[in-house]
Design a protein around this motif. Structure first.
Motif, PDB file in Angstrom:
ATOM      1  N   GLU A  57       3.573   4.451  10.763  1.00  0.00           N
ATOM      2  CA  GLU A  57       4.020   3.438   9.802  1.00  0.00           C
ATOM      3  C   GLU A  57       4.513   4.094   8.506  1.00  0.00           C
ATOM      4  O   GLU A  57       5.505   3.659   7.915  1.00  0.00           O
ATOM      5  CB  GLU A  57       2.877   2.469   9.476  1.00  0.00           C
ATOM      6  N   LEU A  58       3.826   5.139   8.073  1.00  0.00           N
ATOM      7  CA  LEU A  58       4.190   5.802   6.822  1.00  0.00           C
ATOM      8  C   LEU A  58       5.612   6.349   6.874  1.00  0.00           C
ATOM      9  O   LEU A  58       6.384   6.216   5.923  1.00  0.00           O
ATOM     10  CB  LEU A  58       3.186   6.923   6.528  1.00  0.00           C
ATOM     11  N   SER A  59       5.970   6.945   8.007  1.00  0.00           N
ATOM     12  CA  SER A  59       7.270   7.613   8.111  1.00  0.00           C
ATOM     13  C   SER A  59       8.445   6.640   8.069  1.00  0.00           C
ATOM     14  O   SER A  59       9.571   7.040   7.785  1.00  0.00           O
ATOM     15  CB  SER A  59       7.326   8.457   9.388  1.00  0.00           C
ATOM     16  N   THR A  60       8.187   5.354   8.333  1.00  0.00           N
ATOM     17  CA  THR A  60       9.268   4.356   8.301  1.00  0.00           C
ATOM     18  C   THR A  60       9.095   3.352   7.159  1.00  0.00           C
ATOM     19  O   THR A  60       9.817   2.363   7.079  1.00  0.00           O
ATOM     20  CB  THR A  60       9.341   3.584   9.634  1.00  0.00           C
ATOM     21  N   SER A  61       8.136   3.614   6.281  1.00  0.00           N
ATOM     22  CA  SER A  61       7.821   2.686   5.190  1.00  0.00           C
ATOM     23  C   SER A  61       8.623   3.024   3.941  1.00  0.00           C
ATOM     24  O   SER A  61       9.472   3.918   3.933  1.00  0.00           O
ATOM     25  CB  SER A  61       6.320   2.783   4.866  1.00  0.00           C
ATOM     26  N   GLY A  62       8.268   2.353   2.859  1.00  0.00           N
ATOM     27  CA  GLY A  62       8.892   2.630   1.571  1.00  0.00           C
ATOM     28  C   GLY A  62       8.231   3.746   0.792  1.00  0.00           C
ATOM     29  O   GLY A  62       8.495   3.902  -0.411  1.00  0.00           O
TER      30      GLY A  62
ATOM     31  N   PHE B 218       0.830  -1.206   0.000  1.00  0.00           N
ATOM     32  CA  PHE B 218       0.000   0.000   0.000  1.00  0.00           C
ATOM     33  C   PHE B 218       0.869   1.262   0.000  1.00  0.00           C
ATOM     34  O   PHE B 218       0.677   2.171  -0.812  1.00  0.00           O
ATOM     35  CB  PHE B 218      -0.917  -0.021   1.227  1.00  0.00           C
ATOM     36  N   PHE B 219       1.850   1.327   0.903  1.00  0.00           N
ATOM     37  CA  PHE B 219       2.692   2.519   0.999  1.00  0.00           C
ATOM     38  C   PHE B 219       3.534   2.730  -0.257  1.00  0.00           C
ATOM     39  O   PHE B 219       3.729   3.869  -0.690  1.00  0.00           O
ATOM     40  CB  PHE B 219       3.599   2.437   2.229  1.00  0.00           C
ATOM     41  N   SER B 220       4.026   1.650  -0.834  1.00  0.00           N
ATOM     42  CA  SER B 220       4.818   1.785  -2.054  1.00  0.00           C
ATOM     43  C   SER B 220       3.962   2.321  -3.197  1.00  0.00           C
ATOM     44  O   SER B 220       4.400   3.205  -3.956  1.00  0.00           O
ATOM     45  CB  SER B 220       5.434   0.445  -2.435  1.00  0.00           C
TER      46      SER B 220
END
Length: 306
Positions: A258-263, A224-226
Motif C-alpha cells: 500500500e505504501l508504494s502506491t500511496s501518497g 496515515f501515509f500522507s
C-alpha cells in the motif's frame, strides 16, 4: 554465546549469537503476556544451557547515557542491565535505543533486504536517516560513521490539511500535546480511523477493511501515509539525509504494497522551495524482518560498548 533482543511495545524478539556470528534460537514473545521484562527474559532463558558472555538489547524507548538502563515507552517496563546480569548470571548486558539498533543493522544491509521507493542521487558518505512506524515512531541518524539515537517521533505533529487538522484537534482534546507518534504508528492509524470514521478498530482491522475496498478504511490509510511521508520528508530535510532515508518498523513492512502506491512520496517531496532537494534523497524500505536483532548483533561486533 551472546544474547540479543529487540524489545518493542507489541512484541519482543530474543536470540543468541554464536562464535561465528550466526543468530540462533530466535524466539518471538508477546509483550503483553509479561508484567515485567525480567519475567520474559526468564521464560526465554529457561531452556538455554550455554553461558552468556555478553549481550545487547534494543529497547523502544530512551536509554540512559551509560547504556545500562531504559524505560520502554509504550509499556510499564523498566530494564536494568546490572540487575539482569546479577539475577541471571549474565556477562555485561548493554542497552541501546531500538532505532539505534536498526541503524546498526542498516550499515550492514544487503541490497535484497531493501525495497527502493525513490532512487534520488545518493551520496555514499552523506547522512543517513533511519525511521519507521510500528507500535511507536522511531528514528536514528547515521553521520560520519557514528550512530545517533533520537526521540524524533515525539516531536509535535504538524497537520498539513483540513483533514489532518481534524485529527489533530480531536487528539489535542484527548491528550493535550499531539506528537507525531500519536498519528504515525499502529495506534496512530487506529486513532485516525476512530476520529474520521467514528468506529474503534485495531490497526490490523483497519488494514483488513482497506484491503476489502472499504472506503472509510482506505481514507484512513491514505491520511496515515500522507502524514507519514510529510514527517519523513521533514526529518530528512532537517538532517540533510543525502545518504538516504531508510524506512523500518512493523507497520511500514506490513503495509509495503500500500505504501508504494500511496501518497507517501508526494508528501515526502512536498517541501515548497526545497522540493528538489528532497527529491534527490534516496528513500528505501527495509524489508529484513529481524533488522532490530541484526542491529543488536552488529552493535556488539562493532565494539560500540567497549
Amino acid at each position: 554465546m551472546k544474547l540479543i533482543g529487540d524489545i518493542g511495545g507489541t512484541k519482543v524478539l530474543m536470540a543468541l549469537v554464536d562464535e561465528r556470528g550466526v543468530i540462533r534460537q530466535r524466539c518471538r514473545l508477546a509483550s503483553a503476556e509479561f508484567a515485567r521484562f525480567d519475567d520474559l527474559l526468564a521464560a526465554y532463558l529457561r531452556d538455554i544451557d550455554a553461558p552468556i558472555e555478553e549481550g545487547c538489547l534494543a529497547v523502544a524507548g530512551p536509554v540512559a547515557d551509560d547504556g545500562r538502563s531504559a524505560k520502554v515507552t509504550n509499556l510499564p517496563w523498566t530494564i536494568d542491565g546490572a540487575a539482569l546480569e546479577t539475577r541471571f548470571g549474565l556477562g555485561p548486558l548493554w542497552l541501546i535505543n531500538d532505532f539505534a539498533a536498526v541503524a546498526h543493522g542498516v550499515t550492514a544491509l544487503k541490497s535484497e533486504q531493501t525495497c527502493l521507493l525513490q532512487a534520488g542521487e545518493p551520496h555514499e558518505e552523506g547522512v543517513k536517516l533511519v525511521l519507521g512506524a510500528g507500535t511507536g515512531l522511531g528514528m536514528a541518524i547515521i553521520a560520519g560513521g557514528r550512530i545517533l539515537p533520537s526521540e524524533g517521533g515525539h516531536i509535535g505533529f504538524a497537520p498539513a490539511d483540513e483533514t489532518q487538522w481534524q485529527v489533530w484537534r480531536a487528539l489535542q482534546t484527548e491528550y493535550g500535546r499531539v506528537t507525531a507518534e500519536r498519528v504515525i504508528s499502529g495506534p496512530g492509524l487506529a486513532n485516525i480511523h476512530r476520529i474520521l470514521a467514528g468506529e474503534s478498530l485495531d490497526p490490523a482491522a483497519v488494514v483488513a477493511r482497506a484491503r476489502q475496498n472499504d472506503a472509510a478504511a482506505q481514507r484512513s490509510l491514505e491520511v496515515f501515509f500522507s502524514a507519514y511521508g510529510a514527517f519523513a520528508g521533514d526529518m530528512a530535510l532537517a538532517v540533510l539525509a543525502h545518504g538516504g532515508v531508510f524506512l523500518a518498523g512493523g507497520v511500514t513492512q506490513h503495509l509495503l504494497s500500500e505504501l508504494s502506491t500511496s501518497g507517501f512520496l508526494a508528501a515526502f517531496n512536498d517541501k515548497a522551495e526545497h522540493a528538489e532537494l528532497v527529491r534527490r534523497m534516496p528513500v528505501s524500505v527495509v524489508t529484513a524482518p529481524d533488522i532490530g536483532l541484526q542491529g543488536a548483533a552488529a552493535a556488539l561486533r562493532s565494539g560500540a560498548f567497549r
